[in-house]
Design a protein around this motif. Structure first.
Motif, PDB file in Angstrom:
ATOM      1  N   GLN A  79      86.387 -51.718  83.643  1.00 50.93           N
ATOM      2  CA  GLN A  79      86.159 -51.676  85.307  1.00 50.93           C
ATOM      3  C   GLN A  79      85.583 -50.203  85.572  1.00 50.93           C
ATOM      4  O   GLN A  79      84.669 -49.953  86.426  1.00 50.93           O
ATOM      5  CB  GLN A  79      87.368 -51.886  86.050  1.00 50.93           C
ATOM      6  N   ALA A  82      82.155 -50.172  84.507  1.00 47.45           N
ATOM      7  CA  ALA A  82      81.085 -50.904  85.501  1.00 47.45           C
ATOM      8  C   ALA A  82      80.936 -50.096  86.702  1.00 47.45           C
ATOM      9  O   ALA A  82      80.330 -50.576  87.591  1.00 47.45           O
ATOM     10  CB  ALA A  82      81.758 -52.350  85.404  1.00 47.45           C
ATOM     11  N   GLU A  84      83.471 -50.312  88.896  1.00 47.25           N
ATOM     12  CA  GLU A  84      84.040 -51.186  89.859  1.00 47.25           C
ATOM     13  C   GLU A  84      85.440 -50.742  90.350  1.00 47.25           C
ATOM     14  O   GLU A  84      86.209 -51.827  90.737  1.00 47.25           O
ATOM     15  CB  GLU A  84      84.006 -52.671  89.185  1.00 47.25           C
ATOM     16  N   LEU A 160      92.128 -53.234  93.209  1.00 46.26           N
ATOM     17  CA  LEU A 160      91.580 -54.385  92.168  1.00 46.26           C
ATOM     18  C   LEU A 160      92.983 -54.992  91.567  1.00 46.26           C
ATOM     19  O   LEU A 160      93.789 -54.370  91.128  1.00 46.26           O
ATOM     20  CB  LEU A 160      90.907 -53.479  91.138  1.00 46.26           C
TER      21      LEU A 160
END
Length: 331
Positions: A79, A82, A84, A160
């Motif tokens: 994550q 990326a 994110e 998340l």
């Protein structure tokens, strides 16, 4: 007569496996990708002989005390790569072990972690969670209730949402364990793993298939989510009642787990709580290994004759977690 894994007769095994194939399951390339992310950041598993033909994979020596560190690290690293990862960090529901791994990986990455666990979670795990600076929320009596609250919190906070087992990055990270077992023990024919929600099983099966290794998937009789899914040919909800429910008490397995149970060289088996308790005590009495009941379930399959290795077969039993209070072990 010994009860061989996968054979009918006593209602304890997986029975006939469906022929259909489930699409979308994680593959070997996912495990290899995870191996690259966790290399040098997890403890390489040690293997040790238990008795002729049977080895132990000592994964309870892993960071946070279980294999879960592998998946959590892979999830967090992927994550971050990326771009994110939100400011609110990560949230997860867990019986304890996945939460510990998530909190450990988040702390290492410098991001917040909010962990939802049932009120029945072992105090030793809750204390460790707080030691990793996680925001710990005690919710309900079962994992499913904690998971519902984690989803609501993620939606409100923007955190998340990770998962204890049903996420491809989590399962692929767990599968790196099989890569290390095969490297250390290339002659291995069969690996024996305990199954809860199926993250470890799915990752191990994806790697094992590449190396031509059979997987024996062991569940308690009272937590048989994979066994029930294989029988039904689809993921189904099951009741949860076992001495190992704190780590193996998922009400349903992941689609990845069912997919590999249907397509791989897999033998699902069941063990009783009495067999799990006896195996845990035997590990302590004979090897001075203190593991949680969920980890002892894998050893119980061999000890109780639920899976009987063939002549000349090399078996590796994964001892996957040690977040337990050893005060009930004697001898």
């Amino acid at each position: 007569m010994a009860r061989r894994g996968g054979e009918g007769g006593d209602g304890r095994t997986g029975g006939g496996r469906a022929d259909r194939r489930v699409g979308g399951v994680i593959g070997y390339e996912d495990v290899k990708g995870a191996a690259g992310r966790v290399a040098g950041r997890v403890r390489t598993v040690a293997v040790a002989p238990a008795r002729p033909g049977v080895w132990f994979a000592l994964e309870f020596l892993q960071h946070t005390g279980t294999f879960k560190a592998r998946g959590a690290l892979n999830f967090t690293a992927a994550q971050l790569e990326a771009g994110e990862m939100p400011a609110a960090g990560v949230a997860i529901a867990s019986g304890g072990n996945a939460g510990l791994a998530c909190a450990w990986a988040a702390r290492a990455a410098g991001v917040p972690a909010t962990v939802f666990v049932p009120e029945t979670a072992p105090p030793v795990k809750v204390r460790k969670l707080r030691g990793f600076q996680a925001d710990v929320r005690l919710v309900g009596q079962e994992y499913a209730q904690a998971a519902d609250e984690a989803r609501r919190w993620s939606a409100r906070s923007g955190a998340l949402l990770s998962h204890a087992y049903a996420h491809p990055l989590i399962a692929a990270g767990a599968g790196t364990l099989m890569e290390e077992i095969h490297a250390a023990l290339p002659q291995v024919d069969t690996v024996v793993v305990a199954v809860g929600g199926g993250g470890l099983f799915a990752g191990v099966a994806a790697s094992a298939a590449e190396h031509g290794v059979r997987v024996v998937a062991v569940e308690p009789e009272g937590c048989r989510a994979l066994n029930a899914a294989v029988r039904a040919g689809e993921v189904v909800d099951v009741p949860v009642a076992s001495v190992a429910a704190d780590s193996l008490g998922a009400r349903r397995v992941s689609e990845d787990a069912l997919g590999w149970a249907l397509r791989g060289d897999v033998r699902p088996v069941l063990v009783s709580d009495e067999e799990i308790v006896a195996a845990r005590r035997r590990l302590w009495a004979e090897h001075r290994i203190a593991v949680e009941h969920g980890a002892a379930a894998a050893s119980a399959a061999i000890d109780a004759g639920v899976y009987v290795p063939a002549e000349g077969e090399t078996v590796c039993v994964v001892l996957c977690g040690a977040n337990t209070d050893p005060s009930d072990l004697t001898g």
